[in-house]
Scaffold this active site. Sequence first.
Site, PDB file in Angstrom:
ATOM      1  N   HIS A   1       5.996  -4.204  21.190  1.00 24.90           N
ATOM      2  CA  HIS A   1       6.210  -3.732  22.556  1.00 24.90           C
ATOM      3  C   HIS A   1       5.037  -4.120  23.435  1.00 24.90           C
ATOM      4  CE1 HIS A   1       3.306  -0.383  23.049  1.00 24.90           C
ATOM      5  NE2 HIS A   1       3.409  -0.248  21.741  1.00 24.90           N
ATOM      6  N   CYS A   2       5.342  -4.253  24.717  1.00 30.29           N
ATOM      7  CA  CYS A   2       4.306  -4.349  25.745  1.00 30.29           C
ATOM      8  C   CYS A   2       4.591  -3.201  26.704  1.00 30.29           C
ATOM      9  CB  CYS A   2       4.288  -5.725  26.401  1.00 30.29           C
ATOM     10  SG  CYS A   2       5.911  -6.348  26.886  1.00 30.29           S
TER      11      CYS A   2
END
Length: 971
Positions: A870-871
Amino acid sequence: MARAGGNCGVWRSLVLLGLYGCSVVRAAGTSVTVDRHAPASSYEFSMWVEKDGVSSSPQIPVTTAAPNPVRNLRVEGQNNISISLSWEPPDQSSLQGLTYWTQCSRHGGQTETRNTTDTSVTVDGLDPGSSYECSVWVEKDGLYSKNETLNTSTAPNPVRNLRVEGQNNISISLSWEPPDQPSLQGLTYWAQCSRHGGQTETRNTADTSVTVDGLDPGSSYECSVWVEKDGVYSTNETLNTSTAPNPVRNLRVEGQNNISISLSWEPPDQPSLQGLTYWAQCSRHGGQTETRNTTDTSITVDGLDPGSSYECSVWVEKDGVYSTNETLSNTTAPNPVRNLRVKSQNNFSISLSWEPPDQPSLQGLIYWAQCSRHGGQTETRNTTDTSVTVDGLDPGFLYKCSVWVEKDGVYSTNETLNTSTVPISASNPVRNLRVEGQNNFSISLSWEPPDQSSLQGLTYWAQCSRHGGQTETRNTADTSVTVDGLDPGSSYECSVWVEKDGVYSTNETLNTSTVPAAVNITSCISTSGGYGVLLTWSCPSGGYESFEVKVGRKWRSENGSLCGKGVTVSDLEPAQSYTATVTTVFKDLKAQSLSTTCHTESAAIIAGAIVGILLLFILVGLLIVFLKRRRKKRQPKEVPKDLVCSCPGDILAKDFADHVRENEKDSNCGFAEEYQQLALEGQGQSQITASALENRSKNRYRNVLPYDWSRVPLQPLQEEPGSDYINASFMPGLWSPKEFIATQGPLPNTVGDFWRMVWEQQSHTLVMLTNCMESGRVKCEHYWPLDAQPCIHGQLQVMLISEEASENWTVRHLQLFHMKEQQTLSLRQFHYLAWPDHGVPYSPDPLLAFRKMLRQWMDQTTDGGPPIVHCSAGVGRTGTLIALDVLLRQLECEGLVGPFSFVKKMRESRPLMVQTEAQYVFLHQCILKSLQKPAPALVPEEAMYENVASLVYENASAIMAHESEFSASGC
């Protein structure tokens, strides 16, 4: 001759003694005894020699008589180190100038001496528990009386470490260590237990333990122990304790069911019942034990296994002391049989069968079957099998048949059905049984009368039964009936039979259903800029299979799982009103809801967007003309047509550098063309779950929603709509269509969902490519513990085990513990810190090193679920890293690499993967760097809608490329 002390008038050769007068004693030898003098008195003696009447000169010595001894010497008291003595003074005329000396001596040992002018003294410094000879004498003027002597002892030291070794209902057993003193010979130990305001019992012993019996049960006592030697006692050592209560009386079973046993008893027979706690324990041999306590004289011990034998004990506690147990054996009731059914019946018998109860043990079960006719005969049979024939019945009668289970004399609840024997001479069955109609709660049946000569005196019985549930029975003299009181949307087996003179025909049976209940439309919200609506309705009572949704002339069928979640209906016109209905469908039966009116949004927004797009077309056209002219000036030769806007496939490793250099020409024109072709990839796929009303707050950005087919579903929580949703998508890799999970950075309200996903997927790897705060804006919630203090999210506890920080990344070792399942999952979080907000890393090198470390870890942990990456939105940086890992492995395995093809493949699973052109170029630069080729600097950009009331464009060109059908041709 003159003589000292006066003239006595006597002149002889003799010894004279003067005492306030004269006494004369003659002596022919050289010694004499003078008696009858006063003790402790001073005398003057004159001595001379006489011969033939002639006397010598007198010699005058002065002396004193010794004092008398003391009288009535006695011991006034003693302790463990001293003896106190007293006496009466000596019997003499003068007591002036007397000194009394006292000495206590232990045989072969210590001697202590004291003096005093009083008639009492304490001789201390003695040894405890020792025998002494004590003497007292009188001194005056250096002369001593005779000794007065007595024998006595010091008190022993007290016992040490007094403790209770045990107790029962009438006695307390005490033990101790002997006193700390030189001699332990001749000691007697005394123990005394006293009840406040009542009984006292005393015992003695020469041992260091004793049992004081004859006590009252369940009573508090103060128990003391002291030591005696030679009639002298030590100080007491004392403790408080209690006798055990008497056991309960008349323990009995009051009742039991399949999971509990109820016990009762009478209180113990003892003086006091205050402060009693009763403990009950039921134990299954080699298995479960359940313990409960109460202050009442009855209790129910639950949590037991059905149909199991238990030994149940009850004991009494008071002040931490327990009575003996009263015990009995008993059995929980078995579970009831399952799936009771009629196998067959004839004129005189009914054959039943069933499945055994669902419980740990089926040993020792007896099945009882009983068929009863209302107001008449009852027949009962038993068996150890799971079927039985109850015979001896009357033909043509309706019977209520029950089956129950017995084990060790304990019975389960009954399972019951109604059936009938076959009549010998009865009416023929009805003909042409059919359904005339049904609604939510009733079914109307009709039939033709039986084919027989006489129809007089017939009663028709109708019964509708739901499998494993409700049964409704009606009777009538007509050839039609309505069976009501049924559940909506349910399947029923309906039977009709004829009764005449108490005799029944065989049944005619059909299967049918009630009409499902209509839904209630709860909302209809305009979406897609006025080109669609989101329609939501509540789940109807009873059963349902699907729903038919109609908005205006748009019609679609949706499965039953969408009630309460909402359905988006597209391709509508803006600024219009539409009539909407939802029809519940069950077994081809339908129930339409009340209609509602839906309003789509005004087209003003769309008009503004169109104007904006037209202006953008003009600007892009001018830009294309400018770039074409610039390219013609810099490159005389015309670019071959097959290189313009081509869709590259896999590229050989040896050709990749040339491919990159070609695309870099004219300000990355080739990359721009490739990236434009990816703009619309994946659009148009269903995102219904992500768009549902209850899930909107779970999306960080409004335009980054997972597709329904590729989203990661969570296990739903009971009575929580939308609890199966998280903004996460399965992503393809080199070998599997679900090799990675791409997700957004958790929001405050989705941190618990995030950890549920980690647990359910059993992922050992988390990859975080954003910082929690970037450029003053929150990009991701801090979802892991800050320190050793664990975080709790529902049933999951998250612990930080260790943390290793370097210049560009941090690796955290985390542990996830499921408190209900008592299971642990170890995982690592790889947090890349050097990816700037709205940009790309300054160099491929740190990211390549990070990817290498990450890949080594993932190759070691192949047993778990997919890595979770994830970012902030879970598309740009996330897509770039996933693509980099897959493409570098493709190079290693195949000698080929296809960035365009793989990014296209990712966008089919999740929108906007590799979100900006700069990230797309950077991906190529990283691959090129891994082939030991230099990489040029990149221009950063990033874009998405924030989930706020006002939508903000972070990168207008990227958003426009995703949401419009605009595609630039040429550079």
